[in-house]
Design a protein around this motif. Structure first.
Motif, PDB file in Angstrom:
ATOM      1  N   GLU A 607       0.910  -1.143  -0.029  1.00  0.00           N
ATOM      2  CA  GLU A 607       0.041  -0.249   0.113  1.00  0.00           C
ATOM      3  C   GLU A 607       0.962   1.186   0.109  1.00  0.00           C
ATOM      4  OE1 GLU A 607      -3.415   0.628  -0.004  1.00  0.00           O
ATOM      5  OE2 GLU A 607      -3.484  -1.522  -0.574  1.00  0.00           O
ATOM      6  N   GLY A 609       0.707   5.493   0.094  1.00  0.00           N
ATOM      7  CA  GLY A 609      -0.095   6.703   0.488  1.00  0.00           C
ATOM      8  C   GLY A 609       0.562   7.926   0.120  1.00  0.00           C
ATOM      9  N   VAL A 623      -3.803   9.705   7.391  1.00  0.00           N
ATOM     10  CA  VAL A 623      -2.623   9.158   6.631  1.00  0.00           C
ATOM     11  C   VAL A 623      -1.268   8.810   7.311  1.00  0.00           C
ATOM     12  CG1 VAL A 623      -1.014   9.702   4.639  1.00  0.00           C
ATOM     13  CG2 VAL A 623      -3.190  10.381   4.212  1.00  0.00           C
ATOM     14  N   GLU A 626      -2.192   5.862   9.630  1.00  0.00           N
ATOM     15  CA  GLU A 626      -1.789   4.527   8.795  1.00  0.00           C
ATOM     16  C   GLU A 626      -0.583   4.108   8.459  1.00  0.00           C
ATOM     17  OE1 GLU A 626      -4.383   5.269   5.171  1.00  0.00           O
ATOM     18  OE2 GLU A 626      -6.431   4.835   6.070  1.00  0.00           O
ATOM     19  N   VAL A 632      -0.167   1.394   5.607  1.00  0.00           N
ATOM     20  CA  VAL A 632       0.118   1.887   4.501  1.00  0.00           C
ATOM     21  C   VAL A 632       1.536   2.133   4.678  1.00  0.00           C
ATOM     22  CG1 VAL A 632       0.090   3.871   3.017  1.00  0.00           C
ATOM     23  CG2 VAL A 632      -1.960   3.183   3.977  1.00  0.00           C
ATOM     24  N   LEU A 635       5.025   6.004   2.099  1.00  0.00           N
ATOM     25  CA  LEU A 635       4.422   7.489   2.005  1.00  0.00           C
ATOM     26  C   LEU A 635       5.423   8.195   1.329  1.00  0.00           C
ATOM     27  CD1 LEU A 635       2.078   8.842   3.402  1.00  0.00           C
ATOM     28  CD2 LEU A 635       3.813   9.942   5.176  1.00  0.00           C
TER      29      LEU A 635
END
Length: 789
Positions: A607, A609, A623, A626, A632, A635
């Motif tokens: 994942e 983000g 965000v 996570e 996630v 980033l």
């Protein structure tokens, strides 16, 4: 005698040049920011050249406005049959290379004056815009002055031909020699009384410095190299002295202001917090904590700068100071520049305090207080509750952004103001917050960017400085590697390493300079995350706060270079900073990079983000939550995560377009990883040709993690520009000769002298000349900048 005659000595330095020189002569000088006699006298030569020492004419940059010193080799005049009229072509040389001078006229007779003056063998200064004609560099209709010829008589010509020639920052409308003539016109009739000296006579005597009138003559009209060096050294010291006097004055005034003493209370919140700390404070944290404890207990306001290495534990030190104030029935306000950082501070403080931050709530400790957050994007009900907590005193600690400055924000008893990342706030903002206290509150300014000592003395000289250099135990450090952006194998390995870190339970940041990609630009090179092409965007250079304002060359090197090109046109180097360089490629953007990474096989199933400044506060919080939890683990972000964001499991960082960031910013970004037990990895993906300044910055960063060493190197690399603010209005830089990277010894001497003078006369009543000089120094943004300390 009227009062202003005493307060403002030497009014002749404020005379308008239009009155002294005439409107016609003064108009082009005004475009250089030179409007008064004082402006012109403080427009110092950029360097000096010796008669007979020629400018290197190699690789003159087309389009640049230049001044060169060369010898006339030949002159020809001919009729132009195709277009009519006549043309004079002169060839000048530096002894090896040549430059063509071209003049056009409707009639040959008009060119006779140039033909008679441009005699082969004569030396001159020639100024104009470089163009190219059939592969030959040329100046069309240049302005020029012939050395030893353009003088009133033969004796004067001999003198002029033997003395150093000052070269001024100039423009196409006002060549350097015209500025020199204007300076002489203004300076020659002035007396010592017309030029009041800001350096007291006793200081000049002790330091062996000449008076101001003599120093100005030395730099503008020297007969020897020794003379202009003597004048320059005295004027450089003056700049340091005037600035240090103002810093000393402010420091003394602050020390004399009353404040509420906030002594440590035995058995209070601070003792409870210390007893619960799950780690041992470093020696540095204990030492700085002791300094703050003593100063908070005093009846005059603390004024302290706290700087520290990335990850050195400044937040814990600041929190202990806040708790001491809360124990003494006061409140602490922490002003942060962004909502992301403010929210991060609140999470960190609440996590460190535990039930000590749950005052009035079920399960809260009897000693507990509250930590309130105030930001501009909060909902009405949440904001109302936090405002009430601040006004009633239930919240001993209030954290916020600019929202703290609102008229609706009130405190029961504000005792301590902490400004984080102080360089992002102006004096009005800081003072608005301090004004919410009944008496002047204590002030703690924090910066996450290590500051070289010379800069601290120059910009923050009115603050006591505390430094944290130790890293708390348990951190494994960070390895930094520079990845060539055009090496597809290395770039592919970069993303594989990100996957490996995620699979080991780590988190990875991917930092981009921009949020959105711009439209495709014809001919622009575009590179994808895989290194094989895709879109990025155009954007501004992202050098450090004053890096972009640094001069293209150092006009104040101890020895003027005779081999370097002359400098003209507002300080632009003759060769140009990027002369002949290919256009810079567009910058990478968060939204496009995130899409590219999601499509990469190396990151399949992971994942990804995004985080940037345009997102709503609750979205940013979601965000980050996570990312912290690992749901996630990758980033893609802008530099919004540069400071304050603390995710213990973050172990990898990839910075795209790393060559477009300054050293200090890259060091701060790198500090976001390796904050836990697992080692960190920072990969700097860059287009930085060998030998370029960007390559030097990146190599330095990869070689050391010592932030103070990096700050010193950064200052040397970029030659700091104007430390009192890059954007100045209505004139030249406030520091014309002083360079904090080079002049530490000068600053030290000036600081000691200034403190002695101000200590004996805080209001400078006996030194009106010094007061007037301070007033001239601190105008507009300069005063705001210095007040940010």
């Amino acid at each position: 005698m009227p009062d202003d005659a005493v307060v403002r000595p030497g009014a002749r330095v404020d005379e308008a040049l239009a009155r002294v020189l005439g409107e016609r002569t003064a108009a082009p000088l005004a475009k250089l920011g030179l409007r008064t006699t004082g402006d012109l006298l403080r427009h110092y030569p950029r360097r000096y050249t010796e008669p007979g020492t020629f400018t290197n004419l190699t690789d003159l940059a087309v389009g640049e406005h230049v001044t060169v010193q060369a010898e006339v080799r030949q002159v020809t005049v001919r009729e132009m049959r195709s277009r009519g009229g006549a043309m004079l072509q002169a060839v000048v040389t530096d002894g090896v290379r040549t430059l063509q001078l071209t003049f056009f006229a409707k009639r040959r007779g008009v060119l006779r004056v140039h033909e008679q003056r441009l005699v082969p063998g004569r030396t001159g200064l020639f100024t104009g815009v470089v163009s190219d004609y059939r592969g030959q560099r040329q100046l069309t209709h240049p302005d020029y002055q012939l050395i030893g010829v353009d003088a009133d008589d033969e004796a004067a010509a001999l003198v002029e031909a033997s003395r150093p020639i000052p070269l001024y920052p100039a423009s196409a409308a006002v060549p350097t020699w015209r500025i020199q003539r204007c300076v002489r016109t203004v300076l020659d009739p002035l007396t010592d009384a017309d030029l009041p000296d800001p350096i007291p006579a006793e200081v000049r005597s002790a330091r062996g410095l000449v008076g101001l009138r003599e120093a100005l003559t030395d730099v503008h009209e020297p007969f020897t190299d020794e003379q202009w060096r003597r004048g320059r050294d005295r004027l450089r010291y003056e700049e340091a002295f005037v600035l240090q006097a103002e810093l000393a004055r402010r420091r003394q005034l602050a020390a004399g202001s009353p404040a509420v003493a906030r002594p440590r209370v035995a058995g209070g919140l601070l003792d409870a917090f210390d007893a619960r700390l799950p780690f041992t404070l470093t020696d540095g944290q204990r030492a700085v904590g002791a300094e703050l404890e003593v100063e908070l207990a005093a009846a005059h306001p603390m004024q302290r700068l706290l700087q520290g290495e990335v990850g050195s534990g400044k937040t814990v030190v600041a929190l202990r100071a806040m708790l001491q104030v809360v124990d003494a029935r006061g409140q602490a306000a922490l002003l942060a520049p962004t909502e992301v950082l403010a929210a991060q501070h609140v999470r960190t403080l609440r996590a460190l305090l535990g039930d000590l931050a749950e005052g009035g709530f079920l399960g809260g400790d009897d000693l507990s207080t509250r930590v309130a957050l105030l930001t501009g994007s909060q909902g009405a009900s949440v904001r109302r509750e936090n405002l009430l907590d601040a006004a009633s005193g239930r919240a001993g600690i209030v954290v916020g952004t600019h929202a703290l400055l609102s008229e609706t924000v009130q405190f029961a008893d504000l005792g301590l103001v902490i400004v984080d990342e102080q360089h992002r706030f102006g004096v009005e903002q800081r003072d608005t917050l301090r004004a919410k206290a009944a008496q002047t509150p204590h002030l703690l300014v924090m910066t996450a960017t290590p500051i070289p000592r010379t800069v601290a003395m120059t910009v923050f000289g009115d603050l006591e400085t505390s430094t944290l250099s130790e890293i708390p135990a348990g951190r494994s450090g960070v390895t930094t590697v520079v990845v060539p952006a055009d090496n597809t194998t290395w770039v592919a390995r970069t993303w594989q390493r990100v996957r490996e870190e995620v699979e080991k339970g780590g988190r990875a940041y991917v930092v981009c300079p921009r949020i959105d990609p711009d439209d495709e630009q014809p001919g622009a090179r575009r590179r994808s995350a895989s290194g094989r092409g895709a879109g990025d965007d155009d954007g501004a250079d992202l050098l450090s706060w004053d890096e972009a304002a640094a001069p293209a060359d150092d006009p104040d090197a101890d020895e003027p270079s005779v081999d370097e090109p002359s400098v003209d046109g507002l300080g632009v180097d003759l060769l140009g900073v990027d002369a002949g360089a290919p256009p810079r490629r567009p910058l990478r953007a968060v939204l496009e990079v995130a899409d590219e990474l999601r499509a990469l096989p190396a990151l399949a199933g992971i994942e990804i983000g995004t985080l940037h400044g345009r997102m709503a506060a609750d979205e940013k919080d979601r965000v980050l939550a996570e990312f912290t939890s690992g749901r996630v683990p990758v980033l893609v972000s802008t530099t919004v995560i540069e400071v304050g964001v603390d995710v213990t499991d973050a172990t990898a960082m990839v910075v795209l377009d790393a060559d477009r960031f300054g050293i200090s910013q890259l060091h701060q970004l790198r500090g976001r990883v390796g904050r836990g037990a697992a080692p960190g990895l920072c990969l700097l993906v860059a287009d930085a040709p060998d030998g370029s300044p960007a390559a030097a910055r990146l190599a330095t960063l990869a070689a050391t993690t010592d932030g103070f060493e990096l700050a010193a190197v950064d200052l040397e690399l970029r030659r700091e520009g104007d430390v009192l603010g890059a954007a100045q209005s209505g004139g030249a830089s406030s520091l014309r000769l002083l360079r904090v990277a080079r002049d530490g010894a000068v600053i030290e001497r000036a600081r000691a002298d200034a403190r002695e003078v101000v200590g004996a006369d805080p209001e400078l009543r006996a030194h009106p000349e010094l007061r007037a000089a301070i007033d001239r120094l601190l105008v507009g943004e300069r005063e705001e900048f210095i007040d940010r300390a």
